[in-house]
Design a protein around this motif. Sequence first.
Motif, PDB file in Angstrom:
ATOM      1  N   VAL A 144      36.894  43.852  41.334  1.00 28.01           N
ATOM      2  CA  VAL A 144      38.314  43.695  41.627  1.00 28.01           C
ATOM      3  C   VAL A 144      38.824  42.286  41.295  1.00 28.01           C
ATOM      4  O   VAL A 144      40.022  42.071  41.174  1.00 28.01           O
ATOM      5  CB  VAL A 144      38.624  44.070  43.092  1.00 28.01           C
ATOM      6  N   SER A 145      37.923  41.341  41.095  1.00 21.37           N
ATOM      7  CA  SER A 145      38.346  39.979  40.755  1.00 21.37           C
ATOM      8  C   SER A 145      38.259  39.711  39.259  1.00 21.37           C
ATOM      9  O   SER A 145      38.446  38.575  38.828  1.00 21.37           O
ATOM     10  CB  SER A 145      37.497  38.951  41.509  1.00 21.37           C
ATOM     11  N   ALA A 146      37.962  40.726  38.474  1.00 22.39           N
ATOM     12  CA  ALA A 146      37.837  40.576  37.015  1.00 22.39           C
ATOM     13  C   ALA A 146      36.820  39.483  36.658  1.00 22.39           C
ATOM     14  O   ALA A 146      37.029  38.692  35.748  1.00 22.39           O
ATOM     15  CB  ALA A 146      39.184  40.309  36.349  1.00 22.39           C
ATOM     16  N   LEU A 147      35.717  39.440  37.390  1.00 18.68           N
ATOM     17  CA  LEU A 147      34.607  38.492  37.188  1.00 18.68           C
ATOM     18  C   LEU A 147      35.006  37.041  37.460  1.00 18.68           C
ATOM     19  O   LEU A 147      34.363  36.120  36.979  1.00 18.68           O
ATOM     20  CB  LEU A 147      34.015  38.630  35.778  1.00 18.68           C
ATOM     21  N   GLN A 148      36.054  36.836  38.258  1.00 16.11           N
ATOM     22  CA  GLN A 148      36.530  35.482  38.545  1.00 16.11           C
ATOM     23  C   GLN A 148      36.077  34.949  39.900  1.00 16.11           C
ATOM     24  O   GLN A 148      36.078  33.746  40.116  1.00 16.11           O
ATOM     25  CB  GLN A 148      38.070  35.443  38.490  1.00 16.11           C
ATOM     26  N   HIS A 149      35.688  35.815  40.824  1.00 12.71           N
ATOM     27  CA  HIS A 149      35.338  35.379  42.182  1.00 12.71           C
ATOM     28  C   HIS A 149      34.033  34.579  42.225  1.00 12.71           C
ATOM     29  O   HIS A 149      33.940  33.587  42.928  1.00 12.71           O
ATOM     30  CB  HIS A 149      35.226  36.595  43.109  1.00 12.71           C
ATOM     31  N   ASP A 150      33.058  35.022  41.477  1.00 12.64           N
ATOM     32  CA  ASP A 150      31.725  34.406  41.495  1.00 12.64           C
ATOM     33  C   ASP A 150      31.449  33.871  40.094  1.00 12.64           C
ATOM     34  O   ASP A 150      31.446  34.627  39.122  1.00 12.64           O
ATOM     35  CB  ASP A 150      30.696  35.470  41.886  1.00 12.64           C
TER      36      ASP A 150
END
Length: 76
Positions: free
Chosen positions: A46-52
């Motif tokens: 859901v973060s488009a691979l931006q959270h981690d």
Amino acid sequence: PAEEIDRIMPVIEGLRSCGALISVDTRHAVTMKAALTAGAGMINDVSALQHDSASLAVAASSQAYICLMHSQGTPQ
């Protein structure tokens, strides 16, 4: 991530032999990697691979399908 892994591992292990494409829905790279190793074939983030910051590397090094999602606000 540890709680996610504890919850999803029995499900992935139970389903991997049935031939279905298994998708893991997570924002955490460590969960993605564990799920892919266990037999998942798709990452839904859901973060488009931006959270981690490690998520992109996990996705790029896999043969998994990737579903990039978005969300408004913070998921808490």
